[in-house]
Design an enzyme around this catalytic site. Structure first.
Site, PDB file in Angstrom:
ATOM      1  N   LEU A 141       0.883  -0.479  -0.171  1.00 32.74           N
ATOM      2  CA  LEU A 141       0.111   0.466   0.539  1.00 32.74           C
ATOM      3  C   LEU A 141       0.819   1.497  -0.110  1.00 32.74           C
ATOM      4  CD1 LEU A 141      -2.433  -1.453   2.650  1.00 32.74           C
ATOM      5  CD2 LEU A 141      -3.340  -1.347   0.277  1.00 32.74           C
ATOM      6  N   TRP A 143       1.523   5.323   0.980  1.00 30.17           N
ATOM      7  CA  TRP A 143       0.703   5.969   2.171  1.00 30.17           C
ATOM      8  C   TRP A 143      -0.338   7.879   1.968  1.00 30.17           C
ATOM      9  CZ3 TRP A 143       2.082  10.832   0.706  1.00 30.17           C
ATOM     10  CH2 TRP A 143       3.857  11.245  -0.081  1.00 30.17           C
ATOM     11  N   LYS A 167       0.299  -5.149   3.678  1.00 27.78           N
ATOM     12  CA  LYS A 167       1.790  -3.976   3.512  1.00 27.78           C
ATOM     13  C   LYS A 167       1.314  -2.929   3.974  1.00 27.78           C
ATOM     14  CE  LYS A 167       4.960  -2.259   2.422  1.00 27.78           C
ATOM     15  NZ  LYS A 167       5.811  -1.636   3.616  1.00 27.78           N
ATOM     16  N   SER A 221       4.465   3.664  -6.265  1.00 26.64           N
ATOM     17  CA  SER A 221       6.113   4.929  -7.713  1.00 26.64           C
ATOM     18  C   SER A 221       5.938   3.999  -8.585  1.00 26.64           C
ATOM     19  CB  SER A 221       6.836   5.437  -6.058  1.00 26.64           C
ATOM     20  OG  SER A 221       7.374   4.310  -6.419  1.00 26.64           O
ATOM     21  N   THR A 224       9.122   2.004  -7.785  1.00 28.51           N
ATOM     22  CA  THR A 224       8.833   0.963  -6.794  1.00 28.51           C
ATOM     23  C   THR A 224       8.322  -0.475  -7.913  1.00 28.51           C
ATOM     24  OG1 THR A 224       8.831   2.191  -5.290  1.00 28.51           O
ATOM     25  CG2 THR A 224       8.074  -0.206  -5.058  1.00 28.51           C
ATOM     26  N   GLU A 243      -0.196  -0.271  -9.447  1.00 28.80           N
ATOM     27  CA  GLU A 243      -0.987   1.513 -10.148  1.00 28.80           C
ATOM     28  C   GLU A 243       0.325   2.053  -9.602  1.00 28.80           C
ATOM     29  OE1 GLU A 243      -3.618   1.676 -11.486  1.00 28.80           O
ATOM     30  OE2 GLU A 243      -4.643  -0.303 -11.088  1.00 28.80           O
ATOM     31  N   CYS A 279      -1.607  10.071  -7.190  1.00 27.25           N
ATOM     32  CA  CYS A 279      -1.924   9.206  -8.447  1.00 27.25           C
ATOM     33  C   CYS A 279      -1.846  10.334  -9.899  1.00 27.25           C
ATOM     34  CB  CYS A 279      -1.410   8.250  -8.753  1.00 27.25           C
ATOM     35  SG  CYS A 279      -3.105   7.505  -8.475  1.00 27.25           S
ATOM     36  N   GLU A 378       6.750  13.920 -12.550  1.00 21.55           N
ATOM     37  CA  GLU A 378       5.629  13.258 -11.215  1.00 21.55           C
ATOM     38  C   GLU A 378       6.202  13.983 -10.194  1.00 21.55           C
ATOM     39  OE1 GLU A 378       4.482   9.657  -9.226  1.00 21.55           O
ATOM     40  OE2 GLU A 378       2.261  10.146  -9.427  1.00 21.55           O
TER      41      GLU A 378
END
Ligand code: ADP
Length: 476
Positions: A141, A143, A167, A221, A224, A243, A279, A378
């Site tokens: 997940l 933040w 997580k 991101s 990641t 996503e 996002c 971004e």
């Protein structure tokens, strides 16, 4: 290797209020060994059938109770996300928490409405195609919408009968814990939902590499997401859904100002919701040259009117960024645009509302070079660049001049123009005369480097959390 990297037993993670720098609490950081133990336990629970073997209607009943308990504890959940992430409390109360409750309820109600198929075979065979749970599933997940993203994943994953390892992001674990406590109170059997807080590079990587985990859904991101996909390719090819980031355009055709204040309010929400740490943030305004000056003027004034300050106060619209690293990243992108000739209409410098708070004000930038970080990267902060166009063709070209493709909005009264733009823009969701991700009934997934491997929301979400099986029967 430091303890932080190996996730040694007894290690903890601090949870810090980004508005004040105060330590709220510490939570355990689960190491790779802990992930392996949790995955084995989740598999054992799955195999008992205590959850996976219940009828979809029975699972729905538990999830509907969970939604009710979330309603009961709505204020607690709102406060946890507001304190951990620095999100304005009003945003949590009116957006995140009701949205999370709705997705748990919607997927509960959908649990017994996902049908299989019978293949159009000849008379001597029967092909039954069904959707089966994957077994042990995991979600990593972000933040920025901690509870809401947990709910997007918990709803369909549990409705489908999986055991789920969840997580939360390092900074925002508390609403995830509370959700799990409520799930237990709702009657979810022990071990079906396990929360594994920890470092991304340790706990998250261990989930991505775990051989027992068969599906992994990630929101975060693009950088990641890439690491997660590589880890799964090197291990067990688990089903992956990513996503990721965005650099979404808001396209204003010459008649957009017909929508007046509604246009400006939507633009503000698109740009500055969750301080732009979203996002789908509409961080690039593309406006027709004829109306550019008026739009910039009205948008700037509206941005200046946003109340910035303590996220716990109901009138606050802009809280701090998640941390000082984020603020420095945003500030340096704005600085380099400025030194390359960009004009800053409002904002543009860190705000000192609290010595330890990572505040950065809503910022409107024009004339930034097309290749500057402010336009191409971004930034995940409250910064909007404005670019102008004269033709529809140019607008589409600018809209698509990014590696991302998550969301876009188009403003015009002309239906033909709107549809031409919507067809031409490469994005998972294009909204017309609104800033919207759709609702729970519509799929949400990015194009290009914004998404990979399947949508969230809508019944499409079940594809992430199930696998298809054909049973071929020879009839005589
Ligand atoms: P940010 O850079 O804004 O913190 P991330 O995409 O890194 O966003 O974080 C989203 C989630 O991904 C968090 O739960 C984080 O712990 C996790 N994460 C970070 N790095 C990794 C990784 N290498 N493998 C798996 N998960 C990770």
């Amino acid at each position: 290797m430091s303890g932080a990297r190996t996730g040694r037993a007894g290690e903890t993670l601090p949870v810090v209020n980004p508005a004040t720098g105060e330590l709220i609490t510490t939570v355990p950081a689960v190491g790779a060994d802990g992930v392996a133990v949790a995955a084995e336990r989740a598999l054992r629970i799955f195999e008992t059938g205590i959850w996976s073997g219940r009828s979809p209607r029975e699972r729905a009943a538990v999830l509907l109770r969970l939604a009710e308990l979330m309603e009961r504890d709505a204020e607690i959940l709102a406060r946890l996300d507001s304190e951990d992430a620095g999100k304005p409390i009003t945003e949590c109360r009116t957006g995140d928490v009701p949205g999370a409750i709705e997705s748990i309820r919607w997927f509960a109600e959908a649990a017994d409405k996902v049908f299989g198929r019978i293949a159009p075979t000849g008379g001597e065979s029967l092909g039954l195609v069904s959707r089966e749970p994957v077994g042990v599933a995991a979600a990593i997940l972000p933040w920025n919408y901690p509870l809401a993203m947990a709910a997007w994943k918990v709803g369909p994953a549990l409705a489908a009968g999986n055991s789920l390892l969840l997580k939360p992001a390092e900074a925002t674990p508390r609403s995830t814990f509370h959700l799990a406590v409520l799930a237990a109170e709702a009657g979810l059997p022990d071990g079906v939902l396990t929360v594994l807080p920890g470092h991304g590079s340790v706990t998250g990587q261990a989930l991505a590499r775990d051989p027992l985990v068969r599906a992994l859904s990630f929101t975060g991101s693009t950088a990641t997401g890439r690491r997660i996909l590589a880890a799964t390719a090197e291990t067990n090819f688990k089903r992956v859904s990513l996503e990721m980031g965005g650099k979404s355009p808001q396209v204003l055709l010459p008649d957009a100002l017909d929508y007046g204040d509604e246009l400006i309010e939507n633009m503000i929400e698109a740009a500055f919701l969750t301080m732009g740490q979203n996002c789908t943030a509409g961080s690039r305004v593309l406006v027709h040259r004829d109306i550019a000056d008026e739009v910039v003027d009205r948008f700037t004034r509206a941005a200046e009117a946003l109340v910035i300050g303590d996220p716990a106060q109901p009138e606050t619209r802009i809280g701090p960024l998640i941390d000082h690293t984020a603020r420095n990243r945003v500030a340096s992108a704005v600085e380099s645009a400025r030194s390359a000739g960009a004009r800053i209409h409002t904002g543009g410098l860190p705000a000192d509302l609290h010595p330890q708070g990572a505040y950065y004000p809503p910022t409107v930038v024009t004339a930034a070079p097309a290749d500057s970080a402010a336009v191409t990267r971004e930034l995940f902060g409250p910064v909007v660049t404005v670019q102008t166009f004269t033709t529809e063709h140019e607008a589409i070209r600018l809209a698509n001049a990014t590696e991302y493709g998550l969301a876009a909005s188009v403003w015009t009264r002309d239906l033909d123009t709107a549809l031409r733009m919507a067809r031409g823009i490469e994005a998972g969701v294009v909204s017309v005369n609104a800033y919207s991700e759709g609702d729970i009934t519509t799929p949400f997934g990015g194009w290009k480097q914004s998404g990979f491997g399947g949508a969230e929301k809508s019944t499409d979400a079940f594809q992430q959390w199930t696998r298809e099986k054909t049973v071929w029967i020879r009839t005589r």
